[in-house]
Design a protein around this motif. Structure first.
Motif, PDB file in Angstrom:
ATOM      1  N   LYS A 242      21.449 -11.233 -33.378  1.00  0.00           N
ATOM      2  CA  LYS A 242      21.920 -10.963 -34.745  1.00  0.00           C
ATOM      3  C   LYS A 242      23.177 -11.761 -35.061  1.00  0.00           C
ATOM      4  O   LYS A 242      23.396 -12.180 -36.201  1.00  0.00           O
ATOM      5  CB  LYS A 242      22.182  -9.472 -34.932  1.00  0.00           C
ATOM      6  N   ASN A 245      22.101 -15.119 -36.307  1.00  0.00           N
ATOM      7  CA  ASN A 245      21.606 -15.035 -37.681  1.00  0.00           C
ATOM      8  C   ASN A 245      22.736 -14.866 -38.678  1.00  0.00           C
ATOM      9  O   ASN A 245      22.778 -15.515 -39.720  1.00  0.00           O
ATOM     10  CB  ASN A 245      20.628 -13.858 -37.809  1.00  0.00           C
ATOM     11  N   ASP A 246      23.668 -13.966 -38.364  1.00  0.00           N
ATOM     12  CA  ASP A 246      24.761 -13.682 -39.302  1.00  0.00           C
ATOM     13  C   ASP A 246      25.745 -14.835 -39.391  1.00  0.00           C
ATOM     14  O   ASP A 246      26.315 -15.098 -40.458  1.00  0.00           O
ATOM     15  CB  ASP A 246      25.498 -12.401 -38.891  1.00  0.00           C
ATOM     16  N   HIS A 250      19.756 -17.638 -41.136  1.00  0.00           N
ATOM     17  CA  HIS A 250      18.420 -17.351 -40.619  1.00  0.00           C
ATOM     18  C   HIS A 250      17.670 -18.618 -40.217  1.00  0.00           C
ATOM     19  O   HIS A 250      16.816 -18.580 -39.333  1.00  0.00           O
ATOM     20  CB  HIS A 250      17.610 -16.575 -41.664  1.00  0.00           C
ATOM     21  N   ARG A 251      17.966 -19.730 -40.884  1.00  0.00           N
ATOM     22  CA  ARG A 251      17.293 -20.971 -40.489  1.00  0.00           C
ATOM     23  C   ARG A 251      17.666 -21.345 -39.061  1.00  0.00           C
ATOM     24  O   ARG A 251      16.821 -21.779 -38.268  1.00  0.00           O
ATOM     25  CB  ARG A 251      17.664 -22.092 -41.454  1.00  0.00           C
ATOM     26  N   GLY A 253      18.617 -19.229 -36.824  1.00  0.00           N
ATOM     27  CA  GLY A 253      17.947 -18.243 -35.983  1.00  0.00           C
ATOM     28  C   GLY A 253      16.504 -18.611 -35.717  1.00  0.00           C
ATOM     29  O   GLY A 253      15.999 -18.456 -34.594  1.00  0.00           O
ATOM     30  N   ASP A 254      15.823 -19.123 -36.743  1.00  0.00           N
ATOM     31  CA  ASP A 254      14.431 -19.549 -36.562  1.00  0.00           C
ATOM     32  C   ASP A 254      14.341 -20.712 -35.571  1.00  0.00           C
ATOM     33  O   ASP A 254      13.434 -20.763 -34.728  1.00  0.00           O
ATOM     34  CB  ASP A 254      13.825 -19.957 -37.906  1.00  0.00           C
ATOM     35  N   ASP A 280      13.275 -10.805 -32.260  1.00  0.00           N
ATOM     36  CA  ASP A 280      13.755 -11.668 -31.167  1.00  0.00           C
ATOM     37  C   ASP A 280      13.203 -11.208 -29.824  1.00  0.00           C
ATOM     38  O   ASP A 280      13.820 -11.419 -28.787  1.00  0.00           O
ATOM     39  CB  ASP A 280      15.285 -11.672 -31.133  1.00  0.00           C
ATOM     40  N   SER A 500      26.421 -16.573 -45.917  1.00  0.00           N
ATOM     41  CA  SER A 500      24.990 -16.539 -46.214  1.00  0.00           C
ATOM     42  C   SER A 500      24.660 -15.460 -47.238  1.00  0.00           C
ATOM     43  O   SER A 500      23.773 -15.637 -48.074  1.00  0.00           O
ATOM     44  CB  SER A 500      24.192 -16.304 -44.930  1.00  0.00           C
TER      45      SER A 500
END
Length: 648
Positions: A242, A245-246, A250-251, A253-254, A280, A500
């Protein structure tokens, strides 16, 4: 697609041993034929169809002659080679000394099955029964009795050439339809394959999903029962995903999930399966293990494969994985039991820290544990189990504390203090983040006012807003009520939003931020530099501060790239009349760099860990004696952009 005119065929072959017959046919069908025959044909057609006779364009037939059947068949063959076949042929029944008419027609159709044929026969020639017996019933065959009238010859030529054209049109259209059907069939088959793949594979990583994993597990159980062998299920969960992502979006994270999938695939055998279970979490199915120790060894290879950093958005991202193992049939005889027990072992590994492996043992119940934790979270607000810790924000120039960030902690009655990283994601999943966030705002306002009433200099308290909380239509009213109930001026409250969250819908963000700023609440963009901010939007946002993410501070003294980024952010912020706060400052070297770069404030373990309200108050009272600046100076010097223009 060929046009209809491209199929017009006026080529006629005359096969007759009598040269005079050829002359007669050319006289009737050739270009020099008199118009009386055509006129007679038009009158006849008008009478049949009940339409007035109209002047029509005279058909122009191209006529070739052959005096023997063998010659005619050879000419038909050559016409096909040239791509200019005959539409029809007039064939005499008696052509000594060569083939007769029936033999000629048989050979002609063997050469060109599409040619239309008119048998030219006298009454004394073959009986129709004999013709049918030799040639069969055919719609390509007409009989013309000799001697024939010109109109009869012209009718046969016109009708059969048109029939040849129509047959060719129908055949070509059928071929095109067959091609279309074949193309569409191939497309449907391809689409069906894609749909089957999408139904059984994860879109992001291309790995098998839960549906295909269940099928593989079913097969593995059948093979294990048949061969009296075991297999292992490994549940792998990324640690602190997380945060990626934060912080990076999110890109990013992907991208990390895709790289993790590739690395996990590199450590398994071809007979094994790597699946993405969701979020995840990944599952490794190790088929036909000879030794139960094979599973921990596989887990070790997976952990080792994830040790090298992943380069994302110009940053080396380090990740690790916690792994739980369950063995069939010892740890479960069904798919549900195996996955639940491997999941329980994974949670046990995660509780020991990052990058650990645990094999299932009796007493592990991660699934029910998570449900219990969610149940406890629902009642935590009502039972007042949450507590705010405060981390000082320090003036880089003089070391004075003028503000602090409020950080929520869950004080669980049996588990002790639970970090936000462990319960905030759960709160977002079960829809409790709004209630917790509202409590944080109200408690921060109450505590700030209580400190003022207790004689402390006015302090500004900042609170973090989640993305869902920021988009809540009741946010502005909720903050206004919290300030009014606490009797706190809006300038002593600051809200922090991740980059974000602000950029997910810039226009809506501007509208919400303008309401907060007009009220007098300060706005900070948290984790700046890791999201997707556009400079055109940044200057339009009514924000007051930028917080430099800790990922740029960690190696600021040793990495020139990070140092350059920090200097650029400070310069950008000051050019837009914004203040800059650095978070995660832990060493004197980092602080010295930030001071030289002109950073306005910092927070981090170098000055203080987050403190309970009482400990924070003691810290402020201890530093107050050393502070000779007016107590209210910072609050006046830093105010929300729009509040300065509001008449009070």
């Amino acid at each position: 697609m060929p046009s209809p005119t491209s199929l017009v065929n006026r080529r006629i072959l005359i096969i007759d041993d009598n040269a005079a017959i050829h002359h007669d046919f050319r006289k009737v069908l050739g270009v020099q034929a008199e118009h009386t025959a055509q006129a007679a044909l038009e009158v006849l057609e008008a009478g049949i169809f009940g339409e007035p006779a109209t002047a029509a364009v005279r058909p122009n037939f191209e006529i070739d002659s052959a005096h023997q059947g063998q010659d005619g068949v050879a000419m038909a063959r050559q016409a096909l080679v040239e791509g200019r076949p005959y539409a029809m042929a007039f064939v005499d029944m008696r052509m000594p000394p060569g083939w007769d008419g029936l033999k000629t027609i048989e050979q002609l159709w063997a050469t060109d099955p599409d040619v239309q044929v008119v048998i030219c026969s006298a009454h004394t020639d073959y009986d129709w029964t004999e013709v049918v017996e030799r040639l069969g019933h055919s719609d390509k065959l007409l009989v013309l009795r000799k001697p024939a009238e010109p109109i009869e010859v012209l009718q046969c030529a016109t009708a059969l050439s048109r029939k040849w054209e129509n047959d060719r049109l129908v055949r070509d259209q059928m071929l095109r339809l067959e091609e279309v059907i074949a193309t569409r069939t191939r497309g449907l088959e391809s689409a069906n394959r894609q749909l089957r793949h999408l139904a059984t594979h994860d879109v992001l990583t291309g790995l098998p999903n839960r549906v295909l994993l269940d099928d593989r597990l079913t097969q593995a159980m059948a093979h294990a029962d048949r061969d009296e062998q075991s297999f292992a299920v490994l549940v792998c969960d990324l640690d602190r995903f997380k945060l990626i992502n934060d912080s990076l979006g999110h890109r990013a994270g992907d991208e990390l999930l895709q790289e993790v999938a590739r690395r996990l695939m590199s450590v398994v055998r071809t007979i094994d399966t790597v699946a993405r279970f969701g979020g995840d979490e990944f599952v490794l199915l190790a088929s036909s293990i000879a030794d139960v120790e094979d599973a921990p060894r596989l887990a070790g290879r997976a952990i080792e494969a994830l040790l090298p950093p992943v380069r994302i958005a110009g940053i080396d991202v380090y990740t690790s994985v916690s792994i739980g193992i369950a063995i069939y049939p010892a740890d479960g005889g069904s798919i549900e039991a195996l996955l639940a027990h491997a999941d329980a072992a994974m949670y046990s590994a995660k509780q020991r820290g990052r990058g650990n492996v645990e094999c299932f043992a009796s007493g592990m119940h991660a699934g029910t544990e998570k449900v219990q934790l969610e149940s406890d979270l629902h009642s935590a607000v009502a039972l007042k189990q949450f507590e705010l810790y405060y981390q000082p924000k320090v003036d880089t120039r003089n070391g004075m504390v003028r503000s602090a960030e409020a950080l929520v902690r869950w004080v669980h009655p049996t588990r002790g203090v639970i970090s936000p990283a462990d319960f905030i994601p759960l709160a977002e999943e079960c829809g409790l983040i709004g209630a917790i966030g509202e409590w944080v705002i109200r408690e921060a306002c109450r505590q700030a006012r209580a400190w003022q009433d207790g004689g402390l200099p006015p302090l500004r308290i900042s609170v973090n807003l989640s993305a869902s909380q920021f988009r809540d239509s009741g946010l502005v009213d909720s903050i206004r009520r919290a300030l009014d109930d606490a009797g706190l001026q809006a300038r002593y409250l600051e809200v922090e939003l991740t980059e974000s969250a602000v950029m997910s819908d810039p226009e809506q963000s501007i509208a919400i931020l303008e309401q907060l700023s007009t009220m007098g609440v300060l706005v900070s963009v948290d984790d700046f530099g890791t999201g997707y901010s556009s400079m055109s939007y940044l200057r339009r946002f009514p924000i007051d501060k930028l917080k430099i993410d800790r990922v740029f501070i960690n190696e600021i003294a040793s990495r020139p790239e990070d140092a350059s980024i920090v200097r650029a952010i400070v310069s950008l912020a000051h050019s837009l009349s914004l203040k800059v706060v650095a978070e995660g400052v832990e060493t004197p070297a980092q602080l010295n760099f930030l001071e030289a770069a002109g950073c306005d404030e910092y927070q981090g373990y170098h000055f203080s860990h987050p403190l309970r309200a009482g400990d924070f108050e003691q810290l402020i009272r201890g530093s107050r004696a050393r502070d000779t600046a007016p107590a209210d100076e910072d609050a006046v010097r830093t105010h929300s952009k729009l509040a300065a223009y509001v008449h009070k």
